[in-house]
Design a protein around this motif. Sequence first.
Motif, PDB file in Angstrom:
ATOM      1  N   SER A 112       2.083 -22.611 -18.752  1.00  0.00           N
ATOM      2  CA  SER A 112       2.205 -21.147 -18.682  1.00  0.00           C
ATOM      3  C   SER A 112       2.996 -20.605 -19.864  1.00  0.00           C
ATOM      4  O   SER A 112       2.691 -19.532 -20.386  1.00  0.00           O
ATOM      5  CB  SER A 112       2.834 -20.714 -17.353  1.00  0.00           C
ATOM      6  N   LEU A 113       4.016 -21.343 -20.321  1.00  0.00           N
ATOM      7  CA  LEU A 113       4.780 -20.910 -21.493  1.00  0.00           C
ATOM      8  C   LEU A 113       3.932 -20.970 -22.759  1.00  0.00           C
ATOM      9  O   LEU A 113       4.064 -20.124 -23.648  1.00  0.00           O
ATOM     10  CB  LEU A 113       6.046 -21.751 -21.649  1.00  0.00           C
ATOM     11  N   THR A 114       3.032 -21.945 -22.838  1.00  0.00           N
ATOM     12  CA  THR A 114       2.106 -22.032 -23.963  1.00  0.00           C
ATOM     13  C   THR A 114       1.180 -20.826 -23.977  1.00  0.00           C
ATOM     14  O   THR A 114       0.933 -20.223 -25.027  1.00  0.00           O
ATOM     15  CB  THR A 114       1.277 -23.331 -23.889  1.00  0.00           C
ATOM     16  N   PHE A 115       0.673 -20.447 -22.801  1.00  0.00           N
ATOM     17  CA  PHE A 115      -0.189 -19.257 -22.711  1.00  0.00           C
ATOM     18  C   PHE A 115       0.576 -17.991 -23.099  1.00  0.00           C
ATOM     19  O   PHE A 115       0.034 -17.115 -23.767  1.00  0.00           O
ATOM     20  CB  PHE A 115      -0.775 -19.110 -21.305  1.00  0.00           C
ATOM     21  N   LEU A 116       1.835 -17.911 -22.687  1.00  0.00           N
ATOM     22  CA  LEU A 116       2.662 -16.762 -23.056  1.00  0.00           C
ATOM     23  C   LEU A 116       2.840 -16.708 -24.572  1.00  0.00           C
ATOM     24  O   LEU A 116       2.736 -15.644 -25.189  1.00  0.00           O
ATOM     25  CB  LEU A 116       4.020 -16.831 -22.354  1.00  0.00           C
ATOM     26  N   GLU A 117       3.072 -17.848 -25.171  1.00  0.00           N
ATOM     27  CA  GLU A 117       3.233 -17.894 -26.625  1.00  0.00           C
ATOM     28  C   GLU A 117       1.936 -17.496 -27.326  1.00  0.00           C
ATOM     29  O   GLU A 117       1.956 -16.789 -28.333  1.00  0.00           O
ATOM     30  CB  GLU A 117       3.681 -19.287 -27.073  1.00  0.00           C
ATOM     31  N   GLN A 118       0.788 -17.898 -26.777  1.00  0.00           N
ATOM     32  CA  GLN A 118      -0.504 -17.509 -27.354  1.00  0.00           C
ATOM     33  C   GLN A 118      -0.685 -15.993 -27.323  1.00  0.00           C
ATOM     34  O   GLN A 118      -1.208 -15.401 -28.269  1.00  0.00           O
ATOM     35  CB  GLN A 118      -1.657 -18.192 -26.610  1.00  0.00           C
ATOM     36  N   VAL A 119      -0.241 -15.363 -26.236  1.00  0.00           N
ATOM     37  CA  VAL A 119      -0.321 -13.904 -26.137  1.00  0.00           C
ATOM     38  C   VAL A 119       0.566 -13.258 -27.198  1.00  0.00           C
ATOM     39  O   VAL A 119       0.153 -12.316 -27.884  1.00  0.00           O
ATOM     40  CB  VAL A 119       0.067 -13.419 -24.715  1.00  0.00           C
ATOM     41  N   VAL A 120       1.776 -13.761 -27.351  1.00  0.00           N
ATOM     42  CA  VAL A 120       2.709 -13.208 -28.342  1.00  0.00           C
ATOM     43  C   VAL A 120       2.143 -13.377 -29.754  1.00  0.00           C
ATOM     44  O   VAL A 120       2.189 -12.445 -30.569  1.00  0.00           O
ATOM     45  CB  VAL A 120       4.106 -13.852 -28.208  1.00  0.00           C
ATOM     46  N   VAL A 121       1.576 -14.534 -30.038  1.00  0.00           N
ATOM     47  CA  VAL A 121       0.974 -14.775 -31.355  1.00  0.00           C
ATOM     48  C   VAL A 121      -0.197 -13.812 -31.573  1.00  0.00           C
ATOM     49  O   VAL A 121      -0.337 -13.219 -32.647  1.00  0.00           O
ATOM     50  CB  VAL A 121       0.519 -16.251 -31.494  1.00  0.00           C
ATOM     51  N   ALA A 122      -1.031 -13.633 -30.545  1.00  0.00           N
ATOM     52  CA  ALA A 122      -2.173 -12.715 -30.657  1.00  0.00           C
ATOM     53  C   ALA A 122      -1.702 -11.280 -30.885  1.00  0.00           C
ATOM     54  O   ALA A 122      -2.326 -10.534 -31.648  1.00  0.00           O
ATOM     55  CB  ALA A 122      -3.040 -12.808 -29.401  1.00  0.00           C
ATOM     56  N   LEU A 123      -0.613 -10.891 -30.239  1.00  0.00           N
ATOM     57  CA  LEU A 123      -0.088  -9.534 -30.423  1.00  0.00           C
ATOM     58  C   LEU A 123       0.437  -9.329 -31.843  1.00  0.00           C
ATOM     59  O   LEU A 123       0.256  -8.264 -32.428  1.00  0.00           O
ATOM     60  CB  LEU A 123       1.016  -9.245 -29.408  1.00  0.00           C
ATOM     61  N   THR A 124       1.091 -10.334 -32.405  1.00  0.00           N
ATOM     62  CA  THR A 124       1.591 -10.194 -33.782  1.00  0.00           C
ATOM     63  C   THR A 124       0.424 -10.239 -34.761  1.00  0.00           C
ATOM     64  O   THR A 124       0.445  -9.541 -35.769  1.00  0.00           O
ATOM     65  CB  THR A 124       2.633 -11.272 -34.127  1.00  0.00           C
TER      66      THR A 124
END
Length: 196
Positions: free
Chosen positions: A86-98
Amino acid sequence: NNEEEAFNLLFEGETNRTISEHQLNKESTRSHCIFTIYLEMKSRIESSEKVITSKLNFVDLAGSERVKKTGSTGVILKEANYINKSLTFLEQVVVALTDKKKSRGKDHIPYRQSKLTHLLKDSIGGNCRTVMIATVWPEDSHLNETLSTLNFARRMMNVLNEASVNIQLDTQALLRKYGKEIKELKQELAMHNTLA
């Protein structure tokens, strides 16, 4: 509905969290925790139909775990895998937002990859203000985890949101107001017709 109810729910949620022991932590939380408060504000001076709404998400994320260091097995290992995923998915969202900021909003943001990212959709990429507090271990043996956490915090700093005030109209109050206006206008028209 009130402060006491909010605290009762907060403490109930905290007592329901699963806690287990592994080699690095005697009281490791085995889940993320999200406490959401919805606020509504009506002015006593301005129009009573205007309602300003807010949503506060207080999120305590379970820490990422290196399985080799924790020595986790069985159920605790399974929980660690879910936490890390789940933390990996959260990081993917943050990367996609940036990346979205760089490519002017053309990329897809993968909010639906996990329950965590779906629940936090409006807290990290929506109409919001986000504050993140990162906790790290200041020991040499945890340097990789510390760097990973700090890199995530740096990426999170690059997510830019534009917060605006959420104003809604109270339809029941509007109906009462318009009903009163119609009644007054009918009386005025009736008086006008009588005088005519």
